[in-house]
Design a protein around this motif. Structure first.
Motif, PDB file in Angstrom:
ATOM      1  N   GLY A 206      37.670  40.817  41.799  1.00 51.25           N
ATOM      2  CA  GLY A 206      39.110  40.661  42.066  1.00 51.25           C
ATOM      3  C   GLY A 206      40.130  41.629  41.753  1.00 51.25           C
ATOM      4  O   GLY A 206      39.619  42.870  41.553  1.00 51.25           O
ATOM      5  N   GLY A 208      41.143  42.490  38.759  1.00 53.98           N
ATOM      6  CA  GLY A 208      40.560  43.325  37.616  1.00 53.98           C
ATOM      7  C   GLY A 208      39.963  44.506  38.111  1.00 53.98           C
ATOM      8  O   GLY A 208      39.875  45.647  37.181  1.00 53.98           O
ATOM      9  N   ARG A 233      41.157  36.337  47.119  1.00 51.80           N
ATOM     10  CA  ARG A 233      42.134  36.546  48.215  1.00 51.80           C
ATOM     11  C   ARG A 233      43.083  37.397  47.938  1.00 51.80           C
ATOM     12  O   ARG A 233      43.432  38.080  48.998  1.00 51.80           O
ATOM     13  N   VAL A 247      36.685  35.007  49.619  1.00 53.71           N
ATOM     14  CA  VAL A 247      35.841  33.572  49.509  1.00 53.71           C
ATOM     15  C   VAL A 247      36.976  32.687  48.857  1.00 53.71           C
ATOM     16  O   VAL A 247      37.856  33.265  47.902  1.00 53.71           O
ATOM     17  N   GLY A 248      36.788  31.408  48.932  1.00 53.86           N
ATOM     18  CA  GLY A 248      37.526  30.347  48.361  1.00 53.86           C
ATOM     19  C   GLY A 248      38.008  29.168  49.366  1.00 53.86           C
ATOM     20  O   GLY A 248      37.608  29.288  50.356  1.00 53.86           O
ATOM     21  N   GLY A 263      36.251  40.741  37.430  1.00 55.11           N
ATOM     22  CA  GLY A 263      37.195  40.896  37.142  1.00 55.11           C
ATOM     23  C   GLY A 263      38.131  39.949  38.177  1.00 55.11           C
ATOM     24  O   GLY A 263      38.961  40.145  38.663  1.00 55.11           O
ATOM     25  N   ILE A 264      37.510  38.634  38.285  1.00 54.13           N
ATOM     26  CA  ILE A 264      38.271  37.382  38.933  1.00 54.13           C
ATOM     27  C   ILE A 264      38.521  36.384  38.065  1.00 54.13           C
ATOM     28  O   ILE A 264      37.724  36.177  36.988  1.00 54.13           O
ATOM     29  N   ILE A 283      32.020  38.362  34.676  1.00 50.51           N
ATOM     30  CA  ILE A 283      32.422  39.468  33.835  1.00 50.51           C
ATOM     31  C   ILE A 283      34.113  39.712  33.839  1.00 50.51           C
ATOM     32  O   ILE A 283      34.694  39.955  34.705  1.00 50.51           O
ATOM     33  N   ASN A 284      34.484  39.586  32.500  1.00 53.34           N
ATOM     34  CA  ASN A 284      35.928  39.575  32.605  1.00 53.34           C
ATOM     35  C   ASN A 284      36.357  39.935  31.318  1.00 53.34           C
ATOM     36  O   ASN A 284      35.669  39.457  30.053  1.00 53.34           O
ATOM     37  N   THR A 285      37.385  40.852  31.166  1.00 55.04           N
ATOM     38  CA  THR A 285      37.909  41.281  29.528  1.00 55.04           C
ATOM     39  C   THR A 285      38.469  39.946  28.785  1.00 55.04           C
ATOM     40  O   THR A 285      38.455  40.110  27.745  1.00 55.04           O
ATOM     41  N   ASP A 286      38.891  39.085  29.407  1.00 53.94           N
ATOM     42  CA  ASP A 286      39.742  37.910  28.881  1.00 53.94           C
ATOM     43  C   ASP A 286      38.574  36.973  28.709  1.00 53.94           C
ATOM     44  O   ASP A 286      38.099  36.147  29.352  1.00 53.94           O
ATOM     45  N   ALA A 289      39.583  33.546  30.296  1.00 53.91           N
ATOM     46  CA  ALA A 289      39.668  33.342  31.727  1.00 53.91           C
ATOM     47  C   ALA A 289      38.868  32.149  32.046  1.00 53.91           C
ATOM     48  O   ALA A 289      37.616  31.795  31.643  1.00 53.91           O
ATOM     49  N   VAL A 303      34.916  45.480  33.498  1.00 52.22           N
ATOM     50  CA  VAL A 303      33.941  45.848  34.496  1.00 52.22           C
ATOM     51  C   VAL A 303      33.628  47.441  34.496  1.00 52.22           C
ATOM     52  O   VAL A 303      32.538  47.695  35.255  1.00 52.22           O
ATOM     53  N   PHE A 304      34.455  48.238  34.244  1.00 49.93           N
ATOM     54  CA  PHE A 304      34.243  49.486  34.507  1.00 49.93           C
ATOM     55  C   PHE A 304      33.161  50.246  33.355  1.00 49.93           C
ATOM     56  O   PHE A 304      32.302  51.195  33.736  1.00 49.93           O
TER      57      PHE A 304
HETATM   58  P1  FAD Z   1      43.966  37.630  38.867  1.00 48.28           P
HETATM   59  O1  FAD Z   1      44.232  36.268  38.819  1.00 48.28           O
HETATM   60  O2  FAD Z   1      44.964  38.474  38.720  1.00 48.28           O
HETATM   61  O3  FAD Z   1      42.725  37.861  37.670  1.00 48.28           O
HETATM   62  C1  FAD Z   1      42.110  39.306  37.522  1.00 48.28           C
HETATM   63  C2  FAD Z   1      41.251  39.008  36.445  1.00 48.28           C
HETATM   64  O4  FAD Z   1      40.821  40.229  36.153  1.00 48.28           O
HETATM   65  C3  FAD Z   1      41.830  38.464  35.255  1.00 48.28           C
HETATM   66  O5  FAD Z   1      41.084  37.298  34.490  1.00 48.28           O
HETATM   67  C4  FAD Z   1      41.692  39.586  34.205  1.00 48.28           C
HETATM   68  O6  FAD Z   1      41.354  39.094  32.700  1.00 48.28           O
HETATM   69  C5  FAD Z   1      40.407  40.165  34.755  1.00 48.28           C
HETATM   70  N1  FAD Z   1      40.346  41.709  34.414  1.00 48.28           N
HETATM   71  C6  FAD Z   1      41.274  42.635  34.336  1.00 48.28           C
HETATM   72  N2  FAD Z   1      40.859  44.106  34.160  1.00 48.28           N
HETATM   73  C7  FAD Z   1      39.577  43.484  33.980  1.00 48.28           C
HETATM   74  C8  FAD Z   1      38.490  44.613  33.776  1.00 48.28           C
HETATM   75  N3  FAD Z   1      38.810  46.071  33.686  1.00 48.28           N
HETATM   76  N4  FAD Z   1      37.257  44.210  33.440  1.00 48.28           N
HETATM   77  C9  FAD Z   1      37.110  43.004  33.616  1.00 48.28           C
HETATM   78  N5  FAD Z   1      37.768  41.941  33.982  1.00 48.28           N
HETATM   79  C10 FAD Z   1      39.205  42.217  34.047  1.00 48.28           C
HETATM   80  N6  FAD Z   1      42.396  33.024  45.570  1.00 48.28           N
HETATM   81  C11 FAD Z   1      40.920  33.029  46.225  1.00 48.28           C
HETATM   82  O7  FAD Z   1      40.238  33.894  45.433  1.00 48.28           O
HETATM   83  N7  FAD Z   1      40.513  32.367  47.272  1.00 48.28           N
HETATM   84  C12 FAD Z   1      41.081  31.764  47.879  1.00 48.28           C
HETATM   85  O8  FAD Z   1      40.545  31.020  48.847  1.00 48.28           O
HETATM   86  C13 FAD Z   1      42.438  31.175  47.509  1.00 48.28           C
HETATM   87  N8  FAD Z   1      43.291  30.257  48.182  1.00 48.28           N
HETATM   88  C14 FAD Z   1      44.548  30.026  47.867  1.00 48.28           C
HETATM   89  C15 FAD Z   1      45.143  28.993  48.422  1.00 48.28           C
HETATM   90  C16 FAD Z   1      46.490  28.608  47.852  1.00 48.28           C
HETATM   91  C17 FAD Z   1      47.008  27.638  48.620  1.00 48.28           C
HETATM   92  C18 FAD Z   1      46.980  29.139  46.718  1.00 48.28           C
HETATM   93  C19 FAD Z   1      48.288  28.793  46.202  1.00 48.28           C
HETATM   94  C20 FAD Z   1      46.212  30.425  46.048  1.00 48.28           C
HETATM   95  C21 FAD Z   1      44.867  30.537  46.538  1.00 48.28           C
HETATM   96  N9  FAD Z   1      44.294  31.521  45.855  1.00 48.28           N
HETATM   97  C22 FAD Z   1      42.942  31.746  46.261  1.00 48.28           C
HETATM   98  C23 FAD Z   1      44.990  32.513  44.762  1.00 48.28           C
HETATM   99  C24 FAD Z   1      44.400  32.096  43.462  1.00 48.28           C
HETATM  100  O9  FAD Z   1      45.315  30.982  43.325  1.00 48.28           O
HETATM  101  C25 FAD Z   1      44.576  33.195  42.373  1.00 48.28           C
HETATM  102  O10 FAD Z   1      45.733  33.514  42.649  1.00 48.28           O
HETATM  103  C26 FAD Z   1      43.442  34.252  42.917  1.00 48.28           C
HETATM  104  O11 FAD Z   1      42.280  33.865  42.956  1.00 48.28           O
HETATM  105  C27 FAD Z   1      43.463  35.200  41.558  1.00 48.28           C
HETATM  106  O12 FAD Z   1      42.888  36.421  42.133  1.00 48.28           O
HETATM  107  P2  FAD Z   1      42.018  37.258  40.993  1.00 48.28           P
HETATM  108  O13 FAD Z   1      41.304  36.595  40.154  1.00 48.28           O
HETATM  109  O14 FAD Z   1      41.326  38.456  41.739  1.00 48.28           O
HETATM  110  O15 FAD Z   1      43.372  37.943  40.441  1.00 48.28           O
END
Ligand code: FAD
Length: 317
Positions: A206, A208, A233, A247-248, A263-264, A283-286, A289, A303-304
């Motif tokens: 993700g 991250g 996404r 996926v999702g 990083g999701i 795998i997540n820094t938080d 999460a 993740v790095f």
């Molecule tokens: P972020 O929410 O920004 O999370 C990033 C994560 O990475 C954080 O938890 C952070 O702590 C971690 N991180 C940061 N740096 C590092 C590091 N160096 N090492 C390890 N961890 C790290 N999303 C989907 O994925 N699929 C869908 O099908 C989907 N459908 C949606 C439908 C609707 C109607 C809506 C409103 C939203 C939808 N979303 C979907 C979006 C969803 O709500 C989230 O916004 C999205 O999944 C967040 O993506 P993310 O986890 O990659 O990013």
């Protein structure tokens, strides 16, 4: 000992093939049909078929082969309808992948039959179990129509080998001319890995990861594990990765044996597409999460740092 049928009926199962052989999803849905109606299953194959397409290995006794290619939803539904009539099928089965989910409801409408999507296990009486509310609950759906169309959630049942003689017959039907060609209709992947809906191992990343230039560490782990890559996404929306990897809830729904989320955050919309995976590693820094609540194994870390170490350890194994 004579095999027992769960239903007294004729079962038709639509099978996707790749290079003449049934796909993994095809073998799974054929296995399901065989367990429902032991030893009396007819499969329908359109396009290339080599021998019986390996369908005898999962108990399919007859294969109807339509040798022309039918790649349009409307053509495939007409073809399945004609085949179902020809064998007097009371149950018609599809894999719940992209193709099956598009064609199955059309067949149900054409045949004025009941339709249950996303079935996950063998029926109890006339009731089919399916997941609802993004996999948080299950519903038992009773079908009271004479004919019933169902689609099976990919990777929910597995392939059950049951060798038998399979007779291949050519089949023809009037299906009209092709109107729409949908790209990616046949399950392929651009990099030669297993297509996402069929993958048993998935490494997904993700926001991250910070940017597309960092995906090397994700691909290295995927290649060490023989896994397919996926993404959240926003990663697809920002063009860091191709959309077919997303996926999702609004992307692909998967059910692999192993899902590694890097990083999701684990938003509900992401979980909706992956929370049926058998083992989830996060795998997540938080440490807060939300994904950790759905994880079987969690690593609080960057993740790095973590991904290259896991990849190295797997290569050593
Ligand atoms: P972020 O929410 O920004 O999370 C990033 C994560 O990475 C954080 O938890 C952070 O702590 C971690 N991180 C940061 N740096 C590092 C590091 N160096 N090492 C390890 N961890 C790290 N999303 C989907 O994925 N699929 C869908 O099908 C989907 N459908 C949606 C439908 C609707 C109607 C809506 C409103 C939203 C939808 N979303 C979907 C979006 C969803 O709500 C989230 O916004 C999205 O999944 C967040 O993506 P993310 O986890 O990659 O990013």
């Amino acid at each position: 000992m004579k095999k027992q049928k769960l239903f007294k009926m004729s079962v038709l199962v639509y099978i996707q093939t790749l290079e003449g052989k049934a796909t993994k999803a095809g073998l799974e849905v054929a296995s399901f049909a065989n367990k429902m109606n032991a030893g009396d299953v007819t499969a329908l194959v359109a396009g290339s078929l080599s021998g019986d397409g390996e369908l005898g290995s999962v108990g399919v006794s007859k294969v109807l082969h339509f040798s022309e290619s039918a790649t349009d939803n409307s053509q495939l539904s007409k073809l399945t309808h004609a085949a179902a009539n020809s064998v007097n099928a009371s149950t018609i089965l599809f894999s719940g992948n992209i193709e099956g989910s598009s064609v199955a409801p059309r067949v149900a409408i054409a045949m004025n039959s009941g339709y249950v999507a996303g079935v996950t296990c063998l029926p109890e009486g006339k009731g089919f179990t399916r997941n609802v509310y993004s996999g948080k609950a299950t519903a038992l759906v009773n079908v009271n129509s004479e004919v019933c169309v169902i689609s099976i959630t990919p990777n929910s049942f597995g392939i059950k080998l049951d060798e038998c003689e399979s007779a291949v017959e050519s089949f023809s039907a009037e299906i009209g001319s092709q109107r729409v060609v949908i790209n990616g209709f046949t399950p392929t992947s651009t990099d030669g890995s297993v297509p996402l809906p069929e993958a048993e191992r998935v490494v997904s990343a993700g926001r991250g990861l910070k940017g597309p230039e960092n995906w090397g560490i994700v691909e290295d782990l995927a290649s060490a594990l023989g896994a397919t890559t996926a993404c959240s996404r926003p990663v697809g929306d920002m063009g860091w990765r191709p959309h077919h990897e997303h996926v999702g809830q609004t992307g692909v729904t998967i059910r692999p044996d192993l899902y590694i989320a890097c990083g999701i955050s684990g938003a509900i919309q992401h979980l909706a597409g992956v929370n049926q995976s058998k083992v989830i590693v996060v795998i997540n820094t938080d440490p807060e999460a939300p994904f950790f609540k759905a994880a079987d194994y969690g690593i609080v870390g960057d993740v790095f740092d973590v991904l290259p170490k896991i990849t190295e350890a797997i290569k050593e194994l």
